[in-house]
Design a protein around this motif. Structure first.
Motif, PDB file in Angstrom:
ATOM      1  N   LYS A 156      48.677  76.918  16.671  1.00 53.09           N
ATOM      2  CA  LYS A 156      49.553  78.094  16.687  1.00 53.09           C
ATOM      3  C   LYS A 156      49.380  78.943  15.432  1.00 53.09           C
ATOM      4  O   LYS A 156      49.187  80.155  15.508  1.00 53.09           O
ATOM      5  CB  LYS A 156      51.035  77.653  16.822  1.00 53.09           C
ATOM      6  N   THR A 157      49.487  78.290  14.271  1.00 52.77           N
ATOM      7  CA  THR A 157      49.345  79.032  13.018  1.00 52.77           C
ATOM      8  C   THR A 157      47.941  79.616  12.903  1.00 52.77           C
ATOM      9  O   THR A 157      47.765  80.763  12.475  1.00 52.77           O
ATOM     10  CB  THR A 157      49.662  78.109  11.813  1.00 52.77           C
ATOM     11  N   THR A 158      46.943  78.847  13.318  1.00 47.54           N
ATOM     12  CA  THR A 158      45.563  79.344  13.295  1.00 47.54           C
ATOM     13  C   THR A 158      45.453  80.631  14.122  1.00 47.54           C
ATOM     14  O   THR A 158      44.818  81.600  13.690  1.00 47.54           O
ATOM     15  CB  THR A 158      44.606  78.259  13.845  1.00 47.54           C
TER      16      THR A 158
ATOM     17  N   LEU B 253      56.306  85.695  14.100  1.00 54.14           N
ATOM     18  CA  LEU B 253      57.139  84.759  13.332  1.00 54.14           C
ATOM     19  C   LEU B 253      56.620  83.350  13.534  1.00 54.14           C
ATOM     20  O   LEU B 253      56.498  82.890  14.670  1.00 54.14           O
ATOM     21  CB  LEU B 253      58.589  84.829  13.807  1.00 54.14           C
ATOM     22  N   ASP B 254      56.306  82.666  12.435  1.00 52.08           N
ATOM     23  CA  ASP B 254      55.751  81.314  12.529  1.00 52.08           C
ATOM     24  C   ASP B 254      56.818  80.260  12.248  1.00 52.08           C
ATOM     25  O   ASP B 254      57.190  80.035  11.102  1.00 52.08           O
ATOM     26  CB  ASP B 254      54.580  81.163  11.548  1.00 52.08           C
ATOM     27  N   GLU B 255      57.325  79.661  13.310  1.00 52.42           N
ATOM     28  CA  GLU B 255      58.337  78.598  13.243  1.00 52.42           C
ATOM     29  C   GLU B 255      59.485  78.908  12.279  1.00 52.42           C
ATOM     30  O   GLU B 255      59.741  78.155  11.335  1.00 52.42           O
ATOM     31  CB  GLU B 255      57.672  77.264  12.868  1.00 52.42           C
ATOM     32  N   PRO B 256      60.195  80.015  12.535  1.00 52.30           N
ATOM     33  CA  PRO B 256      61.249  80.421  11.606  1.00 52.30           C
ATOM     34  C   PRO B 256      62.424  79.445  11.538  1.00 52.30           C
ATOM     35  O   PRO B 256      63.171  79.485  10.552  1.00 52.30           O
ATOM     36  CB  PRO B 256      61.702  81.780  12.158  1.00 52.30           C
TER      37      PRO B 256
ATOM     38  N   PRO C 234      55.344  84.308   7.612  1.00 52.98           N
ATOM     39  CA  PRO C 234      54.560  83.075   7.640  1.00 52.98           C
ATOM     40  C   PRO C 234      55.415  81.812   7.673  1.00 52.98           C
ATOM     41  O   PRO C 234      56.595  81.854   7.332  1.00 52.98           O
ATOM     42  CB  PRO C 234      53.750  83.135   6.340  1.00 52.98           C
ATOM     43  N   GLU C 235      54.793  80.706   8.058  1.00 49.77           N
ATOM     44  CA  GLU C 235      55.538  79.438   8.037  1.00 49.77           C
ATOM     45  C   GLU C 235      55.824  79.078   6.583  1.00 49.77           C
ATOM     46  O   GLU C 235      55.129  79.497   5.669  1.00 49.77           O
ATOM     47  CB  GLU C 235      54.766  78.328   8.771  1.00 49.77           C
ATOM     48  N   GLY C 236      56.888  78.323   6.392  1.00 55.45           N
ATOM     49  CA  GLY C 236      57.221  77.898   5.033  1.00 55.45           C
ATOM     50  C   GLY C 236      58.038  78.912   4.267  1.00 55.45           C
ATOM     51  O   GLY C 236      58.382  78.688   3.111  1.00 55.45           O
TER      52      GLY C 236
HETATM   53 MG   LIG Z   1      51.897  75.885  12.316  1.00 61.12          MG
END
Ligand SMILES: [Mg+2]
Ligand SMILES: Nc1ncnc2c1ncn2[C@@H]1O[C@H](COP(=O)(O)OP(=O)(O)O)[C@@H](O)[C@H]1O
Length: 235
Positions: free
Chosen positions: A42-44, A158-161, A86-88
């Motif tokens: 997913k992030t990729t 949105l990456d895993e908010p 981004p995630e994190g």
């Molecule tokens: Mg990810």
């Protein structure tokens, strides 16, 4: 009207290929989720879309609002109206809420005013002069979303908010995503492992497994098809 079109995307790292022919299309004003287990890619996928330095894109096409993103330098992409949270939930920890937002404004041509953004985030407005390192995970996530709004985007990734947040904060983030979509007319691609969040906010869903889109389903089907959820999402 199609806003984002990813076709036959192949991408990976030095260590090997991770995405194998990913197709994702998002129409204007939709909220779409990209669901998959940890490590599915997913992030990729979304880092490839915004032209991050990794992964390396090996094939396929990425078009946003008629622009070929593979031929667009990554710093130009927010100016086209596409931003990533981004995630994190990274922010500048030693800077205050307001400084974080002002810094984000330096990178765009026509930034939204900080006060206008803070209107939507009373929690952040109340702590605008506080360093972000003292904030909770939920508050940092709100700040990461607020930073991304500074560019006045037409579409937000949105990456895993909601990752790692307490249930009541998850509800708050869900309602922020709804407001962004409905009141600010921002199109949303939401990356999630959490099916409940995707069901709550998205109109339809892509399921990514081992670097391949294995299904594209409506919210109704995702809610009802337990076999599908078990097989690809483990819930
Ligand atoms: Mg990810
Ligand atoms: N910077 C990297 N270098 C090498 N491999 C990576 C890197 N980032 C992710 N990967 C690998 O790519 C695969 C997909 O990861 P990722 O896109 O982060 O998945 P997800 O976001 O769905 O959890 C995993 O096997 C992961 O180990």
């Amino acid at each position: 009207m199609t806003l984002l079109e990813v076709r036959d995307l192949a991408a990976g790292y030095e260590t090997g290929q991770v995405l194998f022919g990913v197709d994702v299309t998002v129409e204007r004003d939709e909220v779409v989720s990209l669901l998959g287990r940890n490590g599915a890619g997913k992030t990729t996928t979304i880092r490839a879309i915004v032209g991050a330095d990794t992964p390396h894109v090996q094939g396929g096409s990425i078009t946003f609002d008629g622009h070929d993103l593979r031929a667009t330098r990554s710093h130009r992409i927010p100016k086209l109206g596409l931003t990533l949270v981004p995630e994190g939930r990274r922010c500048f920890e030693n800077m205050t809420v307001e400084e974080n937002l002002r810094l984000a404004a330096n990178h765009v041509t026509d930034p939204l005013a900080v006060d206008l953004i803070l209107d939507q985030f009373p929690e952040l407005a109340a702590m605008r002069d506080r360093p972000s390192k003292n904030m909770s995970g939920g508050e940092k996530q709100m700040l990461a979303i607020a930073r991304s709004l500074v560019a006045n985007p037409r579409m937000m990734l949105l990456d895993e908010p909601c990752e790692g947040l307490a249930p009541y904060i998850v509800r708050r983030i869900e309602s922020i995503i709804e407001e962004i979509s409905q009141e600010r007319d921002v199109t949303v691609l939401l990356v999630e492992q959490n099916v409940a969040v995707a069901l709550a906010v998205a109109d339809r869903h892509y399921i990514l497994d081992e670097g391949r889109i294995v299904d594209a389903v409506s919210t109704e089907r995702l809610r009802e098809d337990e076999t599908l959820r078990q097989e690809y999402l483990g819930v």
